[in-house]
Design an enzyme around this catalytic site. Sequence first.
Site, PDB file in Angstrom:
ATOM      1  N   CYS A  99      36.577  48.114  47.960  1.00 44.54           N
ATOM      2  CA  CYS A  99      35.491  48.481  49.156  1.00 44.54           C
ATOM      3  C   CYS A  99      34.121  48.074  48.328  1.00 44.54           C
ATOM      4  CB  CYS A  99      35.171  49.826  49.521  1.00 44.54           C
ATOM      5  SG  CYS A  99      36.787  50.490  50.318  1.00 44.54           S
ATOM      6  N   ARG A 155      35.905  42.640  46.913  1.00 50.27           N
ATOM      7  CA  ARG A 155      36.162  43.954  46.640  1.00 50.27           C
ATOM      8  C   ARG A 155      36.963  44.530  47.702  1.00 50.27           C
ATOM      9  NH1 ARG A 155      34.580  46.157  41.492  1.00 50.27           N
ATOM     10  NH2 ARG A 155      33.146  44.686  40.991  1.00 50.27           N
ATOM     11  N   TRP A 212      38.230  48.208  51.747  1.00 52.89           N
ATOM     12  CA  TRP A 212      39.706  48.310  51.403  1.00 52.89           C
ATOM     13  C   TRP A 212      40.491  50.115  52.024  1.00 52.89           C
ATOM     14  CZ3 TRP A 212      43.430  50.777  48.140  1.00 52.89           C
ATOM     15  CH2 TRP A 212      44.479  49.947  47.779  1.00 52.89           C
ATOM     16  N   ASN A 254      32.296  54.550  49.002  1.00 53.43           N
ATOM     17  CA  ASN A 254      33.492  54.115  48.039  1.00 53.43           C
ATOM     18  C   ASN A 254      33.926  55.226  47.635  1.00 53.43           C
ATOM     19  OD1 ASN A 254      32.940  51.440  48.910  1.00 53.43           O
ATOM     20  ND2 ASN A 254      32.124  50.736  46.901  1.00 53.43           N
ATOM     21  N   GLY A 255      35.408  55.258  47.264  1.00 53.02           N
ATOM     22  CA  GLY A 255      35.998  56.480  46.407  1.00 53.02           C
ATOM     23  C   GLY A 255      36.765  57.245  47.239  1.00 53.02           C
ATOM     24  N   GLU A 298      52.445  37.434  32.747  1.00 52.63           N
ATOM     25  CA  GLU A 298      51.223  36.979  33.470  1.00 52.63           C
ATOM     26  C   GLU A 298      51.314  36.028  34.425  1.00 52.63           C
ATOM     27  OE1 GLU A 298      48.503  38.074  33.938  1.00 52.63           O
ATOM     28  OE2 GLU A 298      47.020  36.755  34.407  1.00 52.63           O
ATOM     29  N   LYS A 339      50.729  36.511  38.559  1.00 54.43           N
ATOM     30  CA  LYS A 339      49.876  35.408  39.282  1.00 54.43           C
ATOM     31  C   LYS A 339      50.551  34.999  40.348  1.00 54.43           C
ATOM     32  CE  LYS A 339      46.794  36.093  37.964  1.00 54.43           C
ATOM     33  NZ  LYS A 339      46.262  36.930  36.986  1.00 54.43           N
ATOM     34  N   GLU A 380      51.218  37.736  43.274  1.00 58.67           N
ATOM     35  CA  GLU A 380      49.905  38.258  43.851  1.00 58.67           C
ATOM     36  C   GLU A 380      49.327  37.332  44.736  1.00 58.67           C
ATOM     37  OE1 GLU A 380      46.468  39.833  41.777  1.00 58.67           O
ATOM     38  OE2 GLU A 380      46.736  38.443  39.944  1.00 58.67           O
ATOM     39  N   HIS A 429      70.688  40.689  29.578  1.00 59.04           N
ATOM     40  CA  HIS A 429      70.869  42.118  29.880  1.00 59.04           C
ATOM     41  C   HIS A 429      70.610  42.456  31.346  1.00 59.04           C
ATOM     42  CE1 HIS A 429      71.291  42.645  25.545  1.00 59.04           C
ATOM     43  NE2 HIS A 429      70.155  41.878  25.465  1.00 59.04           N
ATOM     44  N   LYS A 467      39.686  43.203  44.264  1.00 59.89           N
ATOM     45  CA  LYS A 467      39.499  42.658  43.210  1.00 59.89           C
ATOM     46  C   LYS A 467      39.355  43.816  41.935  1.00 59.89           C
ATOM     47  CE  LYS A 467      38.153  39.748  39.695  1.00 59.89           C
ATOM     48  NZ  LYS A 467      39.193  39.066  39.325  1.00 59.89           N
TER      49      LYS A 467
HETATM   50  O1  M6R Z   1      38.873  44.844  36.075  1.00 56.73           O
HETATM   51  P1  M6R Z   1      40.490  45.074  35.449  1.00 56.73           P
HETATM   52  O2  M6R Z   1      40.312  44.078  34.370  1.00 56.73           O
HETATM   53  O3  M6R Z   1      40.338  46.493  34.962  1.00 56.73           O
HETATM   54  O4  M6R Z   1      41.404  44.997  36.611  1.00 56.73           O
HETATM   55  C1  M6R Z   1      43.029  45.360  36.123  1.00 56.73           C
HETATM   56  C2  M6R Z   1      43.462  44.782  37.332  1.00 56.73           C
HETATM   57  O5  M6R Z   1      43.417  45.504  38.353  1.00 56.73           O
HETATM   58  C3  M6R Z   1      43.487  43.256  37.425  1.00 56.73           C
HETATM   59  O6  M6R Z   1      43.681  42.568  36.218  1.00 56.73           O
HETATM   60  C4  M6R Z   1      44.701  42.706  38.421  1.00 56.73           C
HETATM   61  O7  M6R Z   1      46.051  42.900  37.931  1.00 56.73           O
HETATM   62  C5  M6R Z   1      44.364  41.433  38.782  1.00 56.73           C
HETATM   63  N1  M6R Z   1      44.716  41.023  40.341  1.00 56.73           N
HETATM   64  C6  M6R Z   1      45.274  40.285  38.308  1.00 56.73           C
HETATM   65  O8  M6R Z   1      44.983  39.149  38.695  1.00 56.73           O
END
Ligand code: M6R
Length: 616
Positions: free
Chosen positions: A2, A27, A74, A100-101, A489, A493, A496, A512, A611
């Site tokens: 948010c 956000r 969000w 927010n929160g 990673e 990527k 997501e 395994h 984000k």
């Molecule tokens: O701001 P941060 O690095 O703490 O965020 C951690 C994760 O939320 C962030 O890396 C998330 O996994 C991304 N969407 C990955 O691309």
Amino acid sequence: MCGIVGYVGSKEIGTRLIEGLKRLEYRGYDSSGLSIIENKQIQHTKRVGRVKALDAALPKNYLKARTGICHTRWATHGDVTEKNAHPHISSDQRFALVHNGVIENYLQIKQFLESKNYTFASDTDSEAIVNLIAYHFEKELEAPDSNRFLESVRKALLHLEGTFGIAVISKDYPDEMICARRGSPLIIGVGKNEHLIASDVNALTHCTQNVVYLNDNEIVHLTAEDFSISTISKVSVNAVIQTVDWDTSDAELGDFQHFMEKEIFEQPAALKNGMRGRFSDDGSTAFFGGLNIQPQELSQIDRIIFIACGTAWHACLIAEYLIERFARIPVEVEYASEFRYRNAPLDKNSLVIAISQSGETIDSLSALKEAKRKGYKTLSINNSVGSSIARECDGGIYQHAGPEIGVASTKAFTSQVMLCAMLALYLGRLRNLSYTDGCNIVKALKGLPKLVEKTLESKDIIQKVAKKYAHYEDCLFLGRQLMFPIALEGALKLKEISYIHAEGYPAAEMKHGPIALISEKCPSVFLTTNGEMFQKSMANIKEIKARKGKVICIASQDCELPEDAIDDLIQVPEAHEIIQPILMSIPVQLLSYYIALERGCDVDKPRNLAKSVTVE
Ligand code: M6R
């Protein structure tokens, strides 16, 4: 998650609020809304969907107002609907609030207020706050009129359990705004005859570079000319105005189609910025200005615990390999969300390091607080100057990678990995790493930005590969040792942003279980360098081919790959092992990006994501 922007000033809110909101859309982006005060009435417009839908729906008179608050959401409580979008208006129509929160005791508050005839229009926890403010306003009759708004917000906040960043306006105080935070960031933008509030500095830099970061449990009263901060328990606070060194264009797309694309191509510059001024004159080690821990103390550390979430957690895994190898200090990597509740026993000489791009991820922040509470030294690696994590830990390393807007982390990840490599070097040189080995590593790190540039030149090859594989619905990412975190990673990527089911594994683990997935329908992305694991990796690749699995191999140039072993090859320059994970990250980022593009996905705003995850 948010985003909040608020304005009180002598200028029209015009594009100030909407531009701020657009900059915050990463956000959270399921709905948005804006409230202003006109003719002593609160007016609001909300829309489901992106900020552009709100922008198009706003009546012209709104943009001429001089006080306003807006929000991009969000969803946490309640569906994605206009009634659940912020701002929320108190049932007496006196206050509008953005939040927010998460308020944990909102149901009790709601029940209490309903018994006092306050009504609720949404399913959100936030609406309980605005009605509670209205309730206290009614009770604050004895307070001088000038204080009544502030005091009623303050009283309401005393009853909240959970986290909040709020901005409130009132029809009876059309030139004022009250904001407060606990566990959810808020920053004041200090302008000339105008003040802004935002949950992210990005939303302010188009208006001012002068900012004040609010601390937890602080409340601020803002007018066009002035602002004053106090704690919720009424202790006044001296504001420290800081200058943001981001350029407005840092948060703009320029010639790129997406922020993710822009940020992938910004990596050479981001890496250069992160290493600038951080190598010793003798060329054998790195150093960091803000650690606030003396070398003598650091050389006593006998265990490091890294805490992080998501992509940052993958950077920690690389730190584990590098620190154990070059500094010989035992390292553990924990998901912050698990660590914070696990009550892990730590030794006296343990050091806890949080890695977070945003510096606001609630699990990482809470895990850090837990470690601090237990008395451990804490450091952080993060990309947001003045963020909650940066302020909470004893010292740290700023990434200086510039703002990262794309939800999929790219340049922040490689910059974190580079700083972990530099930390491994620094800690290694405090122990047994030789001068010569140190010099070789420094040389490799200095050459990194150029090699990343070279790797980026493969973009056309990678785009072709992406076209070929974009229709698959499953994918494995495999690698050994330092390539394993990159496999994780790569899978993150891909899933997501393209919604393809992807899993990352250490290649030897394949036998395994995951090998059962291999078929013509499930390709594998195999990451390998020409190191000690090369022959073993080749054996793993053959096992995939024997089961009709397609193999996209991302390999360093010095690997000699049997022709029939792979279907597609993406090469990266050969390099010192300490920087190889960074070079290998570039193709996995580009592959995901081009596959998502091919599938018509909204790359910068993937579904269900935001984000920065500031709720549990
Ligand atoms: O701001 P941060 O690095 O703490 O965020 C951690 C994760 O939320 C962030 O890396 C998330 O996994 C991304 N969407 C990955 O691309």
